[in-house]
Design a protein around this motif. Structure first.
Motif, PDB file in Angstrom:
ATOM      1  N   ARG A 109      -0.540   0.311  -9.910  1.00 42.03           N
ATOM      2  CA  ARG A 109      -0.374   1.773  -9.769  1.00 42.03           C
ATOM      3  C   ARG A 109      -0.304   2.146  -8.286  1.00 42.03           C
ATOM      4  O   ARG A 109       0.500   2.979  -7.880  1.00 42.03           O
ATOM      5  CB  ARG A 109      -1.483   2.513 -10.478  1.00 42.03           C
ATOM      6  CG  ARG A 109      -1.378   2.381 -11.994  1.00 42.03           C
ATOM      7  CD  ARG A 109      -2.221   3.381 -12.742  1.00 42.03           C
ATOM      8  NE  ARG A 109      -2.204   3.107 -14.158  1.00 42.03           N
ATOM      9  CZ  ARG A 109      -1.186   3.362 -14.981  1.00 42.03           C
ATOM     10  NH1 ARG A 109      -0.096   3.904 -14.505  1.00 42.03           N
ATOM     11  NH2 ARG A 109      -1.256   3.093 -16.256  1.00 42.03           N
ATOM     12  N   HIS A 110      -1.141   1.504  -7.480  1.00 41.00           N
ATOM     13  CA  HIS A 110      -1.118   1.743  -6.035  1.00 41.00           C
ATOM     14  C   HIS A 110       0.223   1.292  -5.435  1.00 41.00           C
ATOM     15  O   HIS A 110       0.843   2.016  -4.655  1.00 41.00           O
ATOM     16  CB  HIS A 110      -2.279   1.008  -5.355  1.00 41.00           C
ATOM     17  CG  HIS A 110      -2.225   1.054  -3.872  1.00 41.00           C
ATOM     18  ND1 HIS A 110      -2.634   2.151  -3.146  1.00 41.00           N
ATOM     19  CD2 HIS A 110      -1.767   0.148  -2.968  1.00 41.00           C
ATOM     20  CE1 HIS A 110      -2.431   1.924  -1.859  1.00 41.00           C
ATOM     21  NE2 HIS A 110      -1.918   0.711  -1.727  1.00 41.00           N
ATOM     22  N   VAL A 111       0.659   0.096  -5.794  1.00 40.92           N
ATOM     23  CA  VAL A 111       1.922  -0.441  -5.281  1.00 40.92           C
ATOM     24  C   VAL A 111       3.083   0.457  -5.695  1.00 40.92           C
ATOM     25  O   VAL A 111       3.943   0.793  -4.873  1.00 40.92           O
ATOM     26  CB  VAL A 111       2.143  -1.890  -5.775  1.00 40.92           C
ATOM     27  CG1 VAL A 111       3.572  -2.350  -5.521  1.00 40.92           C
ATOM     28  CG2 VAL A 111       1.162  -2.837  -5.115  1.00 40.92           C
ATOM     29  N   LEU A 112       3.097   0.858  -6.928  1.00 42.76           N
ATOM     30  CA  LEU A 112       4.184   1.702  -7.417  1.00 42.76           C
ATOM     31  C   LEU A 112       4.226   3.027  -6.664  1.00 42.76           C
ATOM     32  O   LEU A 112       5.266   3.450  -6.172  1.00 42.76           O
ATOM     33  CB  LEU A 112       4.013   1.948  -8.919  1.00 42.76           C
ATOM     34  CG  LEU A 112       5.125   2.706  -9.608  1.00 42.76           C
ATOM     35  CD1 LEU A 112       6.446   1.958  -9.480  1.00 42.76           C
ATOM     36  CD2 LEU A 112       4.787   2.910 -11.068  1.00 42.76           C
ATOM     37  N   ARG A 113       3.082   3.642  -6.521  1.00 46.83           N
ATOM     38  CA  ARG A 113       2.996   4.961  -5.875  1.00 46.83           C
ATOM     39  C   ARG A 113       3.246   4.884  -4.368  1.00 46.83           C
ATOM     40  O   ARG A 113       3.983   5.695  -3.821  1.00 46.83           O
ATOM     41  CB  ARG A 113       1.610   5.553  -6.165  1.00 46.83           C
ATOM     42  CG  ARG A 113       1.409   6.974  -5.750  1.00 46.83           C
ATOM     43  CD  ARG A 113       0.055   7.538  -6.214  1.00 46.83           C
ATOM     44  NE  ARG A 113      -1.078   6.662  -5.943  1.00 46.83           N
ATOM     45  CZ  ARG A 113      -1.749   5.979  -6.882  1.00 46.83           C
ATOM     46  NH1 ARG A 113      -1.410   6.053  -8.152  1.00 46.83           N
ATOM     47  NH2 ARG A 113      -2.768   5.210  -6.543  1.00 46.83           N
ATOM     48  N   ASN A 114       2.659   3.902  -3.702  1.00 49.73           N
ATOM     49  CA  ASN A 114       2.671   3.871  -2.239  1.00 49.73           C
ATOM     50  C   ASN A 114       3.688   2.934  -1.604  1.00 49.73           C
ATOM     51  O   ASN A 114       3.979   3.073  -0.413  1.00 49.73           O
ATOM     52  CB  ASN A 114       1.278   3.517  -1.715  1.00 49.73           C
ATOM     53  CG  ASN A 114       0.269   4.568  -2.091  1.00 49.73           C
ATOM     54  OD1 ASN A 114       0.429   5.723  -1.742  1.00 49.73           O
ATOM     55  ND2 ASN A 114      -0.755   4.175  -2.827  1.00 49.73           N
ATOM     56  N   VAL A 115       4.198   1.979  -2.350  1.00 50.48           N
ATOM     57  CA  VAL A 115       5.128   1.023  -1.759  1.00 50.48           C
ATOM     58  C   VAL A 115       6.516   1.153  -2.389  1.00 50.48           C
ATOM     59  O   VAL A 115       7.487   1.446  -1.703  1.00 50.48           O
ATOM     60  CB  VAL A 115       4.610  -0.428  -1.900  1.00 50.48           C
ATOM     61  CG1 VAL A 115       5.597  -1.423  -1.317  1.00 50.48           C
ATOM     62  CG2 VAL A 115       3.244  -0.570  -1.243  1.00 50.48           C
ATOM     63  N   ILE A 116       6.598   0.977  -3.673  1.00 49.04           N
ATOM     64  CA  ILE A 116       7.908   0.953  -4.327  1.00 49.04           C
ATOM     65  C   ILE A 116       8.586   2.323  -4.286  1.00 49.04           C
ATOM     66  O   ILE A 116       9.752   2.427  -3.906  1.00 49.04           O
ATOM     67  CB  ILE A 116       7.788   0.426  -5.774  1.00 49.04           C
ATOM     68  CG1 ILE A 116       7.366  -1.047  -5.741  1.00 49.04           C
ATOM     69  CG2 ILE A 116       9.097   0.606  -6.525  1.00 49.04           C
ATOM     70  CD1 ILE A 116       7.060  -1.655  -7.083  1.00 49.04           C
ATOM     71  N   LEU A 117       7.867   3.369  -4.629  1.00 48.17           N
ATOM     72  CA  LEU A 117       8.497   4.691  -4.689  1.00 48.17           C
ATOM     73  C   LEU A 117       8.549   5.402  -3.346  1.00 48.17           C
ATOM     74  O   LEU A 117       9.388   6.263  -3.141  1.00 48.17           O
ATOM     75  CB  LEU A 117       7.785   5.573  -5.719  1.00 48.17           C
ATOM     76  CG  LEU A 117       7.841   5.041  -7.150  1.00 48.17           C
ATOM     77  CD1 LEU A 117       7.089   5.967  -8.088  1.00 48.17           C
ATOM     78  CD2 LEU A 117       9.275   4.855  -7.621  1.00 48.17           C
ATOM     79  N   HIS A 118       7.681   5.053  -2.422  1.00 46.54           N
ATOM     80  CA  HIS A 118       7.653   5.736  -1.121  1.00 46.54           C
ATOM     81  C   HIS A 118       8.261   4.927  -0.001  1.00 46.54           C
ATOM     82  O   HIS A 118       8.415   5.430   1.097  1.00 46.54           O
ATOM     83  CB  HIS A 118       6.216   6.120  -0.734  1.00 46.54           C
ATOM     84  CG  HIS A 118       5.710   7.261  -1.535  1.00 46.54           C
ATOM     85  ND1 HIS A 118       6.092   8.552  -1.294  1.00 46.54           N
ATOM     86  CD2 HIS A 118       4.890   7.303  -2.603  1.00 46.54           C
ATOM     87  CE1 HIS A 118       5.504   9.351  -2.167  1.00 46.54           C
ATOM     88  NE2 HIS A 118       4.773   8.616  -2.975  1.00 46.54           N
TER      89      HIS A 118
END
Length: 129
Positions: A109-118
């Motif tokens: 969830r952290h990776v998705l929110r902060n890395v992949i989508l941003h």
């Protein structure tokens, strides 16, 4: 933009802590992360080359349409980057014990929110003069 080795080392340590990896898991994670980084770097280089060719067409011959095959190549490279990244995280998940699943869910969830989508970066912007 590539992350330099010391920053990657810090990120690896944060992942170890976040997922509560043991030493063997951490070693496997680092190997997977290095392979992922290398593969993405290669794909990004190829993508930049083809994007440059695609957009330079505006300079060289703006009266004719651009080569659609180049656009197809760029789209395929994007697909490959997504698939390589998905496989990397799938590899991480497979190395975990069932008790670590809750850690993985928070981590993803952290990776998705902060890395992949941003962290989706398009072609570099021209430098202002």
């Amino acid at each position: 933009q590539s992350v330099n080795r010391p920053e990657r080392g810090k990120r690896h340590t944060m992942v170890k802590k976040s997922l509560q990896l043991n030493d063997a898991q951490f070693e496997a994670f680092v190997a997977s992360a290095n392979q992922h980084h290398h593969r993405l770097s290669t794909l990004r280089q190829q993508e930049r080359k083809h994007l440059q060719q695609y957009f330079e067409h505006l300079i060289e011959d703006p009266t004719t349409p651009p080569d659609e095959a180049l656009l197809g190549v760029v789209q395929d490279l994007q697909r490959q980057k997504i698939e390589v990244t998905y496989h990397h995280f799938q590899t991480i998940k497979k190395m975990l014990q069932p008790a670590q699943d809750v850690n993985f869910e928070r981590f993803m969830r952290h990776v998705l929110r902060n890395v992949i989508l941003h962290d989706q970066k398009g072609p570099p912007r021209p430098k202002r003069q």
